[in-house]
Motif scaffolding. Structure first.
Motif, PDB file in Angstrom:
ATOM      1  N   LYS A  64     -26.765  62.635   9.955  1.00  0.00           N
ATOM      2  CA  LYS A  64     -27.123  63.942   9.351  1.00  0.00           C
ATOM      3  C   LYS A  64     -26.908  63.922   7.834  1.00  0.00           C
ATOM      4  O   LYS A  64     -27.715  64.456   7.072  1.00  0.00           O
ATOM      5  CB  LYS A  64     -26.266  65.056   9.975  1.00  0.00           C
ATOM      6  N   MET A  65     -25.815  63.315   7.401  1.00  0.00           N
ATOM      7  CA  MET A  65     -25.556  63.246   5.958  1.00  0.00           C
ATOM      8  C   MET A  65     -26.685  62.489   5.246  1.00  0.00           C
ATOM      9  O   MET A  65     -27.093  62.845   4.145  1.00  0.00           O
ATOM     10  CB  MET A  65     -24.216  62.533   5.692  1.00  0.00           C
ATOM     11  N   MET A  66     -27.202  61.458   5.909  1.00  0.00           N
ATOM     12  CA  MET A  66     -28.281  60.669   5.287  1.00  0.00           C
ATOM     13  C   MET A  66     -29.577  61.472   5.237  1.00  0.00           C
ATOM     14  O   MET A  66     -30.303  61.413   4.241  1.00  0.00           O
ATOM     15  CB  MET A  66     -28.472  59.352   6.047  1.00  0.00           C
ATOM     16  N   ILE A  67     -29.844  62.243   6.286  1.00  0.00           N
ATOM     17  CA  ILE A  67     -31.060  63.079   6.268  1.00  0.00           C
ATOM     18  C   ILE A  67     -30.969  64.102   5.127  1.00  0.00           C
ATOM     19  O   ILE A  67     -31.908  64.285   4.359  1.00  0.00           O
ATOM     20  CB  ILE A  67     -31.255  63.789   7.626  1.00  0.00           C
ATOM     21  N   GLU A  68     -29.801  64.751   5.018  1.00  0.00           N
ATOM     22  CA  GLU A  68     -29.630  65.786   3.972  1.00  0.00           C
ATOM     23  C   GLU A  68     -29.852  65.218   2.577  1.00  0.00           C
ATOM     24  O   GLU A  68     -30.378  65.883   1.693  1.00  0.00           O
ATOM     25  CB  GLU A  68     -28.211  66.366   4.049  1.00  0.00           C
ATOM     26  N   ARG A  69     -29.436  63.980   2.369  1.00  0.00           N
ATOM     27  CA  ARG A  69     -29.539  63.390   1.029  1.00  0.00           C
ATOM     28  C   ARG A  69     -30.777  62.516   0.836  1.00  0.00           C
ATOM     29  O   ARG A  69     -30.894  61.826  -0.179  1.00  0.00           O
ATOM     30  CB  ARG A  69     -28.281  62.548   0.736  1.00  0.00           C
ATOM     31  N   GLU A  70     -31.658  62.527   1.853  1.00  0.00           N
ATOM     32  CA  GLU A  70     -32.882  61.710   1.807  1.00  0.00           C
ATOM     33  C   GLU A  70     -32.562  60.238   1.577  1.00  0.00           C
ATOM     34  O   GLU A  70     -33.186  59.548   0.761  1.00  0.00           O
ATOM     35  CB  GLU A  70     -33.842  62.212   0.737  1.00  0.00           C
ATOM     36  N   ILE A  71     -31.533  59.772   2.287  1.00  0.00           N
ATOM     37  CA  ILE A  71     -31.149  58.356   2.251  1.00  0.00           C
ATOM     38  C   ILE A  71     -31.725  57.697   3.504  1.00  0.00           C
ATOM     39  O   ILE A  71     -31.553  58.213   4.596  1.00  0.00           O
ATOM     40  CB  ILE A  71     -29.609  58.226   2.259  1.00  0.00           C
ATOM     41  N   LYS A  72     -32.434  56.582   3.318  1.00  0.00           N
ATOM     42  CA  LYS A  72     -33.018  55.900   4.485  1.00  0.00           C
ATOM     43  C   LYS A  72     -31.954  55.078   5.202  1.00  0.00           C
ATOM     44  O   LYS A  72     -31.417  54.129   4.625  1.00  0.00           O
ATOM     45  CB  LYS A  72     -34.148  54.973   4.022  1.00  0.00           C
ATOM     46  N   PRO A  73     -31.656  55.431   6.464  1.00  0.00           N
ATOM     47  CA  PRO A  73     -30.678  54.614   7.181  1.00  0.00           C
ATOM     48  C   PRO A  73     -31.286  53.290   7.632  1.00  0.00           C
ATOM     49  O   PRO A  73     -32.456  53.248   8.016  1.00  0.00           O
ATOM     50  CB  PRO A  73     -30.338  55.462   8.421  1.00  0.00           C
TER      51      PRO A  73
END
Ligand code: ZN
Length: 279
Positions: free
Chosen positions: A136-145
């Motif tokens: 979720k933190m990655m989605i919020e920050r637009e970070i590609k997991p």
């Protein structure tokens, strides 16, 4: 050949293991790590997978200041994609918050570990609720997991995250073979993992140890991307230490070119991986 079939080469310059005990060439300081990443970029790496280490003990030390210095130094010199680890580098003693501190820098990409497992001689703790929080933190920050799958069942866990909307498609999945406690590095195992991948994913092969170059070659033939670097393997050939990460990148780039593969630039890799447009 379309750009989408270009090969994305990731370099993992240092990792979190005790490789420094076997190789004097392992980069430790942020300046050394950044230098190794940039040199790898110059010979074909478009992604840098970054861990940071304590300057004295050389143990993994996930501190935001260290990550920031590596990021700044790479950014000053080239446009390669920077992927920060959220593995933390240790099973116990490193809190979830400390492991995730790298996300505060909003890198374009970050690793995402989806399963608790025996990892070498320790235990890598990734409880389901922590995995979902990290996603979720990655989605919020637009970070590609980049999901690290160390065994067959981990691919299923990635599928569940996709079904829950916690991983956006196209997903980025790395098949990691050869960790003690994960799936052994054999051609059959890579083939089996490859068959289980979700259709809408861009995948990558990571191999720990001496089977690295043969299995990365197999991965390329199967349509996957590749990662090299001293995090995974410190040897250029049997008994010969790589003096620089760039030597490992040059070797896989040479094999790729012999096989008729184009090497993706960072700009092409950003488009293929569907990264956000601002680094
Ligand atoms: Zn790593």
């Amino acid at each position: 050949m379309s750009v989408d079939s270009s090969l994305i080469i990731t370099v993992a310059p240092t990792g979190s293991g005790p490789q420094w005990q076997k190789s004097p060439h392992l980069p430790i300081s942020p300046a050394e790590i950044a230098e190794e990443a940039v040199k790898a970029y110059e010979v074909g790496a478009s992604v840098a997978h970054i861990h940071v280490r304590d300057l004295e003990t050389k143990a993994p030390n996930p501190k935001i200041e260290l990550y920031q210095e590596v990021v700044n130094r790479i950014r000053d010199r080239c446009d390669m994609i920077i992927q920060l680890t959220t593995g933390g580098g240790g099973p116990y003693g490193i809190s979830f918050e400390q492991r995730m501190c790298s996300l505060q820098l909003s890198p374009e990409s970050a690793s995402l570990n989806v399963a608790t497992m025996t990892f070498g001689n320790s235990v890598f703790m990734n409880p389901p609720e922590d995995v979902e929080r990290a996603a979720k933190m990655m989605i919020e920050r637009e970070i590609k997991p980049e999901v690290e799958c160390y065994d067959v069942g981990h691919i299923e866990l990635a599928r569940i995250l996709i079904a829950k909307g916690l991983l956006k498609e196209p997903s980025r999945i790395s098949l990691v073979l050869g960790v003690k406690g994960g799936i052994p590095a054999t051609p059959d195992n890579l083939m089996h993992m490859r068959r289980l991948l979700p259709t809408a994913c861009r995948w990558n092969t990571i191999v720990i140890g001496k089977e690295q170059f043969p299995l990365l070659t197999q991965g390329m033939l199967l349509g996957g991307d590749v990662r090299v670097g001293m995090e995974d393997n410190i040897y250029l050939t049997k008994g010969v230490l790589a003096k620089q990460n760039a030597e490992l990148v040059s070797k896989i780039a040479r094999i790729a070119k012999e096989l008729g593969k184009e090497i993706a630039t960072p700009t092409e890799a950003r488009r293929i991986l569907g990264l956000r447009t601002t680094p």
